[in-house]
Every structure is written in C-alpha cells, then in structure tokens.
Write an enzyme that holds these catalytic residues in place. Structure first.
Site, PDB file in Angstrom:
ATOM      1  CG  MET A  46      31.675 -16.000  30.840  1.00  0.00           C
ATOM      2  SD  MET A  46      30.575 -14.722  31.464  1.00  0.00           S
ATOM      3  CE  MET A  46      29.476 -15.651  32.537  1.00  0.00           C
ATOM      4  CG  ASP A 106      29.195 -12.200  34.438  1.00  0.00           C
ATOM      5  OD1 ASP A 106      28.533 -12.332  35.477  1.00  0.00           O
ATOM      6  OD2 ASP A 106      28.696 -12.056  33.301  1.00  0.00           O
ATOM      7  CG  MET A 141      25.967 -14.515  27.603  1.00  0.00           C
ATOM      8  SD  MET A 141      25.278 -14.714  29.263  1.00  0.00           S
ATOM      9  CE  MET A 141      24.622 -13.075  29.536  1.00  0.00           C
ATOM     10  CG  HIS A 178      26.835  -7.360  33.750  1.00  0.00           C
ATOM     11  ND1 HIS A 178      28.009  -7.325  33.039  1.00  0.00           N
ATOM     12  CD2 HIS A 178      26.334  -8.611  33.599  1.00  0.00           C
ATOM     13  CE1 HIS A 178      28.226  -8.519  32.484  1.00  0.00           C
ATOM     14  NE2 HIS A 178      27.214  -9.310  32.804  1.00  0.00           N
ATOM     15  CG  HIS A 205      27.730 -10.734  29.249  1.00  0.00           C
ATOM     16  ND1 HIS A 205      27.623 -11.542  30.355  1.00  0.00           N
ATOM     17  CD2 HIS A 205      28.356 -11.476  28.309  1.00  0.00           C
ATOM     18  CE1 HIS A 205      28.164 -12.720  30.098  1.00  0.00           C
ATOM     19  NE2 HIS A 205      28.603 -12.709  28.850  1.00  0.00           N
ATOM     20  CB  SER A 212      24.103  -9.103  36.694  1.00  0.00           C
ATOM     21  OG  SER A 212      23.235  -9.746  35.793  1.00  0.00           O
ATOM     22  CG  ASP A 227      23.933 -10.984  32.366  1.00  0.00           C
ATOM     23  OD1 ASP A 227      25.034 -11.032  31.783  1.00  0.00           O
ATOM     24  OD2 ASP A 227      23.808 -10.978  33.606  1.00  0.00           O
ATOM     25  CG  MET A 270      21.100 -14.609  28.635  1.00  0.00           C
ATOM     26  SD  MET A 270      20.787 -15.743  29.979  1.00  0.00           S
ATOM     27  CE  MET A 270      21.890 -15.083  31.248  1.00  0.00           C
TER      28      MET A 270
HETATM   29  C1  DX5 Z   1      25.464 -15.475  33.825  1.00  0.00           C
HETATM   30  C2  DX5 Z   1      25.455 -13.973  33.684  1.00  0.00           C
HETATM   31  C3  DX5 Z   1      25.894 -13.282  34.912  1.00  0.00           C
HETATM   32  C4  DX5 Z   1      24.987 -13.515  36.091  1.00  0.00           C
HETATM   33  C5  DX5 Z   1      25.775 -13.305  37.342  1.00  0.00           C
HETATM   34  O1  DX5 Z   1      25.170 -16.030  32.590  1.00  0.00           O
HETATM   35  O2  DX5 Z   1      26.297 -13.561  32.631  1.00  0.00           O
HETATM   36  O3  DX5 Z   1      26.052 -11.903  34.681  1.00  0.00           O
HETATM   37  O4  DX5 Z   1      23.892 -12.666  36.111  1.00  0.00           O
HETATM   38  O5  DX5 Z   1      24.951 -13.613  38.423  1.00  0.00           O
HETATM   39  P1  DX5 Z   1      25.575 -14.085  39.808  1.00  0.00           P
HETATM   40  O6  DX5 Z   1      26.388 -12.945  40.305  1.00  0.00           O
HETATM   41  O7  DX5 Z   1      24.380 -14.375  40.630  1.00  0.00           O
HETATM   42  O8  DX5 Z   1      26.407 -15.290  39.511  1.00  0.00           O
HETATM   43 ZN    ZN Z   2      26.921 -11.377  32.502  1.00  0.00          ZN
END
Ligand code: DX5
Ligand code: ZN
Length: 221
Positions: free
Chosen positions: A142, A181, A68, A33, A66, A8, A35, A37
């Site tokens: 998750m 994840d 969010m 990956h 992903h 990620s 993320d 947000m």
């Molecule tokens: C959390 C993200 C994850 C995060 C995982 O909101 O969706 O993808 O980056 O990071 P680690 O592996 O450090 O938990």
């Molecule tokens: Zn993620």
C-alpha cells in the site's frame, strides 16, 4: 518485466458498474482491482462478494480482490465462489487474530483454486511478509493508508518496493508480481516501476482521466 495495469473500481460510479467494467476492458487494462471495505478494518463500506459475482460475467479480465476487512478467512469462500482470480488479505487484519492467521488464510485461498497475496500498509515493514512470500502469487504494498481513493502517494514506500523485488529475486522468483496501490499517477509511475513494481493500481488516475486508454498506455510505457 510484464507491467500490468489494474484500474480500481472504487473510483467508478457504483450505479453504472457495468459501463465501468467495459471501460476497463476497452482501455487495455490487465486486471480489475476490486476494493472490498468493511467499515471496520477501514472506515468506509464498499461491497462484498455479490458485486464480484455480478461483475464476473461482464469481463474476461482477472478480478483482483483486495480485501480490506477484519477476519478475512470468513469471506474467502464468498469471493472464490463469486469468481475472484486473486484475493489479497492484509497482514495487519490477520496479525490481530493470531501469528498463523495470515498463512492459514493464504492457504485457504489457494485450496479454493484462487491466487493469493499478502498486503502491507505503509507503516508495516515489508519484511513482515517475507515468511509468506513462498505462498504468495503476488504481494501488495500500500502506498497510501487504505480506505479512500485519491490520496497522495507516500514516497517512503519506494524503498519497500525495492526490498520486495530484491527478496523475490533472492527467493528465485524474479518475476513475482509486486503490486502497488494508492496515489499512482502518470507522473510518479516511472519511479514506482523502476523500484520494482509491475502491477499498478490506478483508481482516480484511470476513472478521472479524460482518455482512460491513453492513461493505461502511459502507465504501461
Ligand atoms: C485505497 C484502495 C485503492 C484506491 C486507489 O484504500 O485500496 O485501491 O482505490 O485509488 P487511487 O489510485 O485514486 O489512489
Ligand atoms: Zn486497493
């Protein structure tokens, strides 16, 4: 089961993203990956389609986006145009809008020629997304509450992974991608895989590793 490791980039240095992508490739990662947000569905804001567009020419690895975010439908076009290979959207963000919004969003993603997936938070039963399994190329469970990297894996999710794999088998798709994840480490990854997950996200485990290639190999083994 083909195990795939997805670092990620949330845990990367955003000012040196090109190097981070190269590190993922050189370390034997299978996916990247991303993320996304929005500061509303989750507290932080990371990046949008522009980041994916800029990363796209740097790698042949599939970009696993992903989202969010609230109102995911409004953003699908940008990520599809940017070159996303798979886009996952949250059950909770969709459910808030209407009962049919998740299915509509998944169909929109597919119509744009991109693979799609549904995501459930740790407090949402996996059964909530069983109705959309037939539409999904992947489901994402998750194992932390989304928003931040570096959190601790929530062990109750193991039961949900088992249920998801059982349901995939029951639906005639034993090889369906089930992604986990949050909080994955070299120490807990074996139980996560044994429960039935085959796509493993690694944020801090990868980017804080002194030997990311060895970490990828260890997570896969
Ligand atoms: C959390 C993200 C994850 C995060 C995982 O909101 O969706 O993808 O980056 O990071 P680690 O592996 O450090 O938990
Ligand atoms: Zn993620």
């Amino acid at each position: 089961m083909n195990i795939k490791i997805a670092p990620s980039i949330l845990s990367a240095d955003f000012s040196r993203m090109g190097e981070a992508i190269k590190l993922c490739e050189d370390s034997g990662a299978d996916l990247i990956h991303c993320d996304v947000m929005d500061g509303s569905f989750v507290e932080p804001i990371t990046f949008g389609g522009q980041m994916v567009k800029n990363i796209r020419p740097l790698t042949k690895l599939p970009l696993d986006c992903h989202l969010m975010i609230e109102h995911p439908k409004t953003q699908i076009k940008f990520f599809a145009d940017a070159g996303a290979d798979i886009i996952t959207v949250h059950y909770k963000a969709c459910k808030r809008i209407s009962d049919s919004y998740l299915e509509e969003t998944l169909r929109l993603i597919k119509d744009m020629g991109v693979k799609c997936g549904a995501v459930v938070n740790p407090d949402v039963p996996v059964e909530a997304i069983f109705p959309v399994f037939p539409l999904c190329d992947m489901v994402l469970l998750m194992s932390v509450f989304p928003g931040y990297g570096g959190q601790k894996f929530i062990p109750e999710v193991l039961e949900k992974i088992k249920k998801a794999r059982e349901y995939a088998i029951l639906s005639g798709r034993p090889d369906m991608d089930i992604e986990v994840d949050g909080g994955v480490t070299e120490q807990n990854v074996q139980t996560i895989k044994a429960a039935g997950a085959n796509v493993i996200v690694a944020g801090s485990a990868f980017f804080r590793s002194s030997n990311p290639a060895a970490t990828v190999a260890a997570l896969k083994r």
